[in-house]
Design a protein around this motif. Sequence first.
Motif, mmCIF file in Angstrom:
data_model
loop_
_atom_site.group_PDB
_atom_site.id
_atom_site.type_symbol
_atom_site.label_atom_id
_atom_site.label_comp_id
_atom_site.label_asym_id
_atom_site.label_seq_id
_atom_site.Cartn_x
_atom_site.Cartn_y
_atom_site.Cartn_z
ATOM 1 N N GLN A 1 0.836 -1.201 0.000
ATOM 2 C CA GLN A 1 0.000 0.000 0.000
ATOM 3 C C GLN A 1 0.874 1.255 0.000
ATOM 4 O O GLN A 1 0.460 2.296 -0.497
ATOM 5 C CB GLN A 1 -0.910 0.022 1.232
ATOM 6 N N LEU A 2 2.064 1.154 0.552
ATOM 7 C CA LEU A 2 2.981 2.289 0.612
ATOM 8 C C LEU A 2 3.941 2.310 -0.570
ATOM 9 O O LEU A 2 4.328 3.368 -1.035
ATOM 10 C CB LEU A 2 3.788 2.247 1.920
ATOM 11 N N ASN A 3 4.352 1.125 -0.991
ATOM 12 C CA ASN A 3 5.303 1.013 -2.092
ATOM 13 C C ASN A 3 4.989 -0.257 -2.873
ATOM 14 O O ASN A 3 5.386 -1.343 -2.453
ATOM 15 C CB ASN A 3 6.738 0.971 -1.554
ATOM 16 N N PRO A 4 4.290 -0.125 -4.000
ATOM 17 C CA PRO A 4 3.921 -1.324 -4.771
ATOM 18 C C PRO A 4 5.118 -2.143 -5.236
ATOM 19 O O PRO A 4 4.979 -3.323 -5.543
ATOM 20 C CB PRO A 4 3.147 -0.756 -5.968
ATOM 21 N N GLN A 5 6.306 -1.555 -5.284
ATOM 22 C CA GLN A 5 7.495 -2.262 -5.763
ATOM 23 C C GLN A 5 8.285 -2.936 -4.639
ATOM 24 O O GLN A 5 9.287 -3.599 -4.902
ATOM 25 C CB GLN A 5 8.409 -1.271 -6.494
ATOM 26 N N THR A 6 7.859 -2.770 -3.399
ATOM 27 C CA THR A 6 8.645 -3.320 -2.293
ATOM 28 C C THR A 6 8.711 -4.840 -2.352
ATOM 29 O O THR A 6 7.785 -5.506 -2.820
ATOM 30 C CB THR A 6 8.062 -2.882 -0.926
#
Length: 139
Positions: free
Chosen positions: A91-96
């Motif tokens: 939700q904060l970083n789709p690439q994490t």
Amino acid sequence: MLLAELLLAGSVLLPFQITGDAIQEPLGGLNGDAARGRALVASRSQGLCLLCHAAPIPEERQQGNLAPDLKGVGARLDAGQLRLRLVAPQQLNPQTFMPAYYRAGPEAGLHRVATDFDGKPVLDAQQIEDVVAYLRTLK
């Protein structure tokens, strides 16, 4: 302020509400236990946090450096921010590459899961709250 409510499929997962960059309310209204949370963070069979993170857990010599050091994380992030990072980091970083520890089932995009783990999150609501309680002590 962006408010989003995410209801997770499956009876083992409790609903939660994302507000901004956090899940402010503890999952299920549960209180976390920092000692149990520390054990989960150090665990090589369940939490697996030390594969990517370093943490002030001196008895665990093999610690990762792919993700931020957990030392001081309790001063950088509040409980709600930590909770969201454990429950739904995409939700904060789709690439994490940080896994979502609190999702399960095909509705969450999980397919071809071993039968023993199908429909179950990596950590249950109590365990999420335990890890949050431990991380809050790291100031």
